[in-house]
Design an enzyme around this catalytic site. Structure first.
Site, PDB file in Angstrom:
ATOM      1  CG  PHE A 126      -1.914  -1.257   1.211  1.00 29.75           C
ATOM      2  CD1 PHE A 126      -2.865  -1.333   0.243  1.00 29.75           C
ATOM      3  CD2 PHE A 126      -1.420  -2.207   2.209  1.00 29.75           C
ATOM      4  CE1 PHE A 126      -3.792  -2.532   0.431  1.00 29.75           C
ATOM      5  CE2 PHE A 126      -2.438  -3.307   2.181  1.00 29.75           C
ATOM      6  CZ  PHE A 126      -3.306  -3.518   1.021  1.00 29.75           C
ATOM      7  CD  GLN A 144      -6.821  -4.794  -4.063  1.00 26.70           C
ATOM      8  OE1 GLN A 144      -6.113  -3.737  -3.881  1.00 26.70           O
ATOM      9  NE2 GLN A 144      -6.433  -5.777  -3.120  1.00 26.70           N
ATOM     10  CD  GLU A 193      -3.170   3.823  -4.748  1.00 26.32           C
ATOM     11  OE1 GLU A 193      -2.440   4.371  -4.177  1.00 26.32           O
ATOM     12  OE2 GLU A 193      -2.586   3.524  -6.132  1.00 26.32           O
TER      13      GLU A 193
END
Length: 759
Positions: free
Chosen positions: A243, A658, A725
């Site tokens: 990340f 995700q 993201e």
């Protein structure tokens, strides 16, 4: 002969399980610090106990007496090594063992190498340093900080965006808000600890380390050690949580490599969780001021976003999220400015959606406040200000499905049942609040290379120096190859995580799927072209079908005239057993040097707001229900619904995973995560998982992810928009809005805690 166009037949890929799932759940997947190495020695770090000053002496005598200690690398022992550089491949310019300056608490002052891990740890704990200590500046509101404009300090943040006459538009606005927001320092706590294993074989160096950028690290480490990059290999087969934290290389890697060369043995250094807080990067602390002016009908006429970010004393790390917030809605006029505040802290770095998470939190909180001031429904307010083009340069969006996301998420969430009045919804002792927010993330890709080999028996091998950081990129690369070559998934193998493979960009910025799949697609299409040409040749099994459209399916080449040929028959005609193709992908708009930069370890991103022709972004809408106990002020998040549009979804299973993880992380940003700082000593206090709070699955009962179909042919050949993201960008703001709806208390500073609601 007409080769079929590369556009996918369907926008949503199959939800096939990860190809490495069994290895991971059975413990067979080899992570960097797990890989066996003969004759291993073990390293342990000693770190500074002050945040500012200089070392006058490092006392190593007691440490050297510990049985099993082989060597200690300390201040002055890196003199023959180049200092690290701050940038995309380097986490910081701070060179901890090159000089005696101390820039932050927890800075490395020595590395002990011993026969056993226990001996190394014992010796490291015995190292003491004498300091000429100075009073440190911890961050905002501390004496001695230095502030400067952020624009131009980073290639990723070139300027403060603006449009129109904000001052005049704001002065004339019928309804205005002017509010301040803040987000705290947040630290990475990956399950896989940070580590470095260095192995020398003659002049060849192999480093096993969890990395998001093996190609870049190879070049950077070779530069620091002053050796030929051809003699450096970085291996990172699996990464257990990254990340952003494992994107740029830290100073530790070169230090361990030097130690291994000095002792003549492989050295493995695993960083303790406590030490990671001072030796790795983290999310920068930010402050924001947002001003919005609007007409009575809800149309925004003026928007201003000012941001302040804490960074280290020497490095100008910039988050710079105004590039996104300044283009989110149809503002009329825009004014932005970002400032850096230099303090005596280690250099911040990338953490999942680095600019968007703090900056969009402030924006979306302000949007909710403006909707309340106007007496409008928050969803309707955003719909009214939906742009036809972005407000800075007037460029169209390559695709923008935000309204569709709001429509689908609102219906699934039951937004129509929300009672607008603050505090009007209850369930027994629980106050019920509902909030929403937009998620946005730039869609980018970077140059990438891949090698694809297809054999006569239908076996496919894909090689690419990208990284499996948990997103499932191995799986989607296999899916792309299987799709283009008409092969079943179980006949595709994928090799990644090694700088010896075809180079790939950093696995950051949600670019991996787009970049890797585009390169794999090109390599597969080169294989297809050779097979098709052989199939329709005079001696080929499809002779006379030169004008037919050809496809590959079930290990056959199929023509639209009804003829087909087995793959093995085509290979037999070619008198070869395999076809191997190497392909390079460079996104539209890439510089002439883009591919050369790729091989030098530099990632040249393209997309987002950088392209000349259009804006390339992925969007989402998130809806949150919070429940707050009317007596104890305990906060619960029982439901979240998120709808996301991100171009072609290669694998709906990995995509949902995700997005779910991102939304749960967003709960943590809203209610849990904050690194506490002792401002007197510029020292992190809660440096472990006992005191650094993170959310878990039990913190949300119902979480629904909606994948909104979207086709975008402009973004890249694969039609993929990154989404890893995207999911956590809007969650914190939606939670804050829901807390206001339930209680009437507007909490602008994260994280939201019980004590904020008691006062």
């Amino acid at each position: 002969m007409n080769q079929a166009a590369p556009a996918p037949k369907e926008n949503m890929g199959n939800p096939v399980p990860r190809i490495d799932a069994r290895l991971k759940v059975t413990g067979q997947a080899g992570y960097s610090a797990d890989l066996p190495t003969a004759n291993m020695a073990y390293g342990a770090l000693a770190t500074s106990s002050i945040a500012k000053g200089s070392i006058t002496a490092v006392r190593l005598e007691r440490a050297r007496k510990v049985p099993g200690v082989l060597d200690i690398v300390s201040v002055g022992d890196m003199d023959g090594i180049d200092k690290p550089k701050f940038g995309n491949t380097g986490a910081s310019s701070i060179a901890p063992l090159h000089d005696k300056a101390i820039f932050h608490d927890g800075q490395i002052i020595a590395l002990v190498v011993a026969e056993t891990f226990e001996a190394a740890e014992e010796a490291a704990a015995l190292i003491r340093a004498d300091y000429a200590e100075e009073t440190p500046s911890a961050g905002f509101d501390s004496r001695g900080t230095e502030m400067e404009p952020a624009a131009g300090k980073s290639p990723l943040f070139k300027e403060d965006v603006k449009a129109g006459d904000f001052d005049a538009a704001y002065a004339a606005a019928a309804v205005k808000i002017d509010e301040k927001y803040s987000t705290p320092t947040q630290h990475h706590n990956p399950i896989e600890l940070f580590s470095t294993t260095a192995v020398w074989q003659g002049d060849q160096l192999t480093v096993y380390e969890p990395s998001q950028n093996v190609t870049g690290w190879k070049a950077e480490l070779a530069r620091q050690l002053k050796i030929d990059p051809a003699n450096v290999r970085i291996v990172s087969p699996y990464v257990g949580g990254a990340f952003g934290s494992k994107g740029p290389m830290t100073a530790r890697t070169a230090i361990v490599a030097v130690a291994a060369r000095r002792v003549g043995r492989p050295v493995r250094c695993v960083v303790s969780r406590i030490q990671a807080y001072g030796t790795q990067t983290y999310r920068a602390e930010t402050r924001h001021r947002i001003r919005i002016g609007a007409n009575q009908d809800g149309r925004i006429t003026a928007f201003a976003h000012e941001g302040w970010e804490v960074t280290s004393r020497p490095d100008p790390y910039v988050v710079g999220g105004t590039s996104a917030t300044g283009r989110m809605y149809d503002y009329g006029s825009v004014l932005t400015h970002v400032s850096l505040v230099h303090a005596d802290r280690n250099t911040p770095g990338y953490m999942r959606s680095p600019p968007e998470t703090p900056y969009v939190y402030a924006l979306e909180n302000a949007m909710d406040e403006m909707a309340v001031a106007l007496g409008m429904d928050p969803v309707e307010f955003r719909r009214v200000n939906e742009p036809q083009k972005e407000p800075i340069g007037g460029k169209p969006f390559s695709s923008r499905s935000l309204v569709k996301c709001y429509d689908q998420a609102a219906e699934a969430f039951g937004w129509s049942k929300r009672e607008a009045a603050v505090g009007s919804m209850r369930d027994g002792d629980w106050l019920v609040g509902m909030g929403c927010a937009t998620a946005i993330y730039p869609t980018a890709a970077a140059p990438c290379a891949a090698r694809v080999r297809l054999t006569t028996d239908g076996e496919v091998r894909v090689q690419c120096g990208s990284h499996e950081i948990g997103t499932g990129v191995r799986t989607v690369a296999a899916q792309m190859a299987a799709e283009r070559l008409g092969i079943e998934m179980d006949k595709v193998s994928v090799e990644m995580g090694d700088s010896a493979l075809p180079p790939a960009p950093v696995s950051g910025g949600s670019i991996s799927t787009a970049s890797v799949c585009s390169a794999v697609l090109k390599a597969c299409d080169a294989v297809r072209a050779k097979l098709f040409a052989a199939a329709v040749a005079e001696a080929g099994p499809l002779a006379g079908s030169g004008n037919a459209k050809l496809e590959m399916s079930q290990e056959k080449i199929v023509a639209d005239n009804g003829k087909s040929a087995k793959l093995s028959d085509v290979f037999k005609t070619m008198q070869i057993g395999a076809i191997e193709e190497y392909a390079e992908f460079a996104p539209k708009g890439s510089s002439p040097e883009a591919l050369k930069k790729l091989y030098a370890g530099q990632s040249e991103f393209h997309g987002g707001d950088q392209d000349k022709d259009s804006m390339k972004y992925a969007f989402g809408a998130e809806f949150v229900e919070v429940r707050i106990n009317s007596h104890t002020r305990e906060i619960r998040v029982p439901r979240i619904v998120g709808a996301f549009a991100a171009g072609r979804i290669m694998n709906t299973r990995t995509a949902r995973s995700q997005l779910m993880g991102g939304m749960i992380w967003g709960i943590g940003q809203a209610l849990h995560e904050a690194t506490e700082i002792d401002k007197r000593h510029a020292r992190y206090v809660n440096r472990d998982l006992q005191d650094y709070l993170v959310p878990v699955n039990a913190d949300v009962k119902q979480l629904e992810v909606i994948l909104v179909p979207e086709i975008d042919h402009e973004v890249n050949p694969a039609g993929v928009k990154g989404l890893g993201e995207l999911g956590n960008v809007g969650t914190a703001a939606a939670v804050a809005s829901a807390v206001y709806h339930a209680t009437g208390k507007r909490i602008r500073d994260l994280p939201i805690r019980i004590d904020h609601l008691i006062v």
